[in-house]
Scaffold this active site. Structure first.
Site: not given
Ligand code: UT7
Length: 332
Positions: A116, A256, A286
């Site tokens: 990215c 970004h 993204n």
């Molecule tokens: O561009 C390159 C660099 N990349 C980035 O900068 C991305 C960085 N990361 C992020 O933007 C975020 O970590 C994400 C958007 C990918 C995920 O958000 P998060 O707030 O970190 O969520 P998480 O991974 O901690 O997941 C929280 C909960 C989990 O459920 P439990 O374990 O709390 O029951 C996930 O299973 O949300 C669940 N979850 C979803 N729920 C609904 C994960 N993906 C989804 C989804 N829809 N699509």
């Protein structure tokens, strides 16, 4: 002798027509609009549906848009830098094909790969060639067909990424406008947290890698998020400090577009109000190498000659950084 700086003199963009909304994703994986909007800020993204078209197709469109707007002869372009994480093919640089297709027959070209941060690092690279005095027109294209490396059964990644392309032209400037400073970083610790396991020299493609879905993007979102939030804000603050820029001095943050919460953390640290932050993540998601030029294309009409812009990106590798640039023209 007056110092040559590398100024952006034109912007071009292209996004495919097909709109993949959060509502459509709800029918594909276990997710919902509310979660995606709250956690990422994304409402929809564009997808290049045509099976026979790769990243080059969008790159060519963006470059042609720029060439038309700036009204230049493509034969004047000295080099084409193609920032991408999704080249058409592993060998035979995509930029070389793109340069030929747009009629930049006097240019040399190569691809620049830094996930990215590809476009941000490309800005730095393009600027060095201009500053050398040897190159007068450097075309930097950022394009990615992320849909080609995303598993649409994986809800942790398929909601984030979209396809698109943007292009900018760098030309020499003698008024002190253009790229002023940069602070670029990388750390191999990121390799395990955001990657495609197979298809490279470490793990060549095989029936097994395909069956194991190892050709798709894997992201440990939480870890990447943590690194991105603090590091992106740090480099923005560093660039401001080094150049004695206050939050009043900065006219625009061009971040970004990976996650609205990461962007908010950086703009808060910089003390910038929302009106000074370029945002289009809600409509494109993204797009990896295309986020920065797509922002410029969306906000070009509001930019004024002399405006102070801070570009910032964080991506796989890890790679990240910030660039301070003075805008060189009035679009309106
Ligand atoms: O561009 C390159 C660099 N990349 C980035 O900068 C991305 C960085 N990361 C992020 O933007 C975020 O970590 C994400 C958007 C990918 C995920 O958000 P998060 O707030 O970190 O969520 P998480 O991974 O901690 O997941 C929280 C909960 C989990 O459920 P439990 O374990 O709390 O029951 C996930 O299973 O949300 C669940 N979850 C979803 N729920 C609904 C994960 N993906 C989804 C989804 N829809 N699509």
């Amino acid at each position: 002798m007056t110092k040559i700086t590398a100024a952006i003199t034109a912007v071009g963009a292209y996004v495919p027509d097909y709109v993949l909304t959060n509502q459509i994703l709800e029918t594909m994986v276990d997710t919902n609009d509310e979660w995606i909007t709250a956690r990422t800020g994304i409402k929809e993204r564009r997808i290049l549906k045509d099976k026979d078209k790769g990243t080059s197709y969008m790159a060519i469109k963006a470059a042609e848009d720029l060439i038309k707007k700036r009204n230049i002869d493509p034969r004047e372009i000295d080099m084409v830098i193609m920032a991408t994480a999704t080249p058409d093919m592993p060998v035979a640089a995509t930029g070389v094909y793109v340069a030929s297709q747009i009629g930049a027959v006097n240019a040399f070209s190569f691809d620049l790969v830094a996930a990215c941060s590809s476009f941000l690092f490309g800005m730095s690279t393009a600027a060095r060639y201009i500053e050398s005095g040897k190159y007068k027109k450097v075309l930097l294209i950022g394009a990615d067909k992320m849909s080609s490396i995303i598993d649409y059964e994986d809800r942790t990644t398929c909601i984030i990424f979209g396809d698109g392309a943007g292009a900018i032209l760098f030309e020499p400037n003698l008024e002190g406008l253009g790229l002023i400073d940069e602070y670029l970083r990388s750390d191999g610790i990121g390799r395990n947290h955001l990657k495609i396991d197979a298809g490279g020299s470490l793990l060549p493609p095989s029936a097994e890698t395909v069956a194991n879905k190892q050709h798709y993007v894997f992201q440990d979102g939480k870890t990447v998020f943590k690194f991105a939030v603090s590091n992106l804000a740090d480099v923005c603050a560093k660039v401001m400090e080094r150049n004695n820029l206050s939050s009043e001095d900065v006219n625009w943050l061009v971040p970004h577009q990976a996650n609205k919460r990461i962007i908010d953390a950086a703009s808060n640290r910089m003390g910038l109000p929302d009106e000074k932050v370029m945002i289009n993540i809600h409509k494109y998601g993204n797009t990896t190498s295309a986020t920065l030029p797509l922002c410029l294309a969306d906000y070009e009409d509001q930019l004024k000659k002399g405006d102070d812009l801070v570009f910032a990106a964080f991506g796989g590798g890890f790679t990240w950084g910030a660039v301070y640039l003075k805008w060189a023209y009035n679009s309106k």
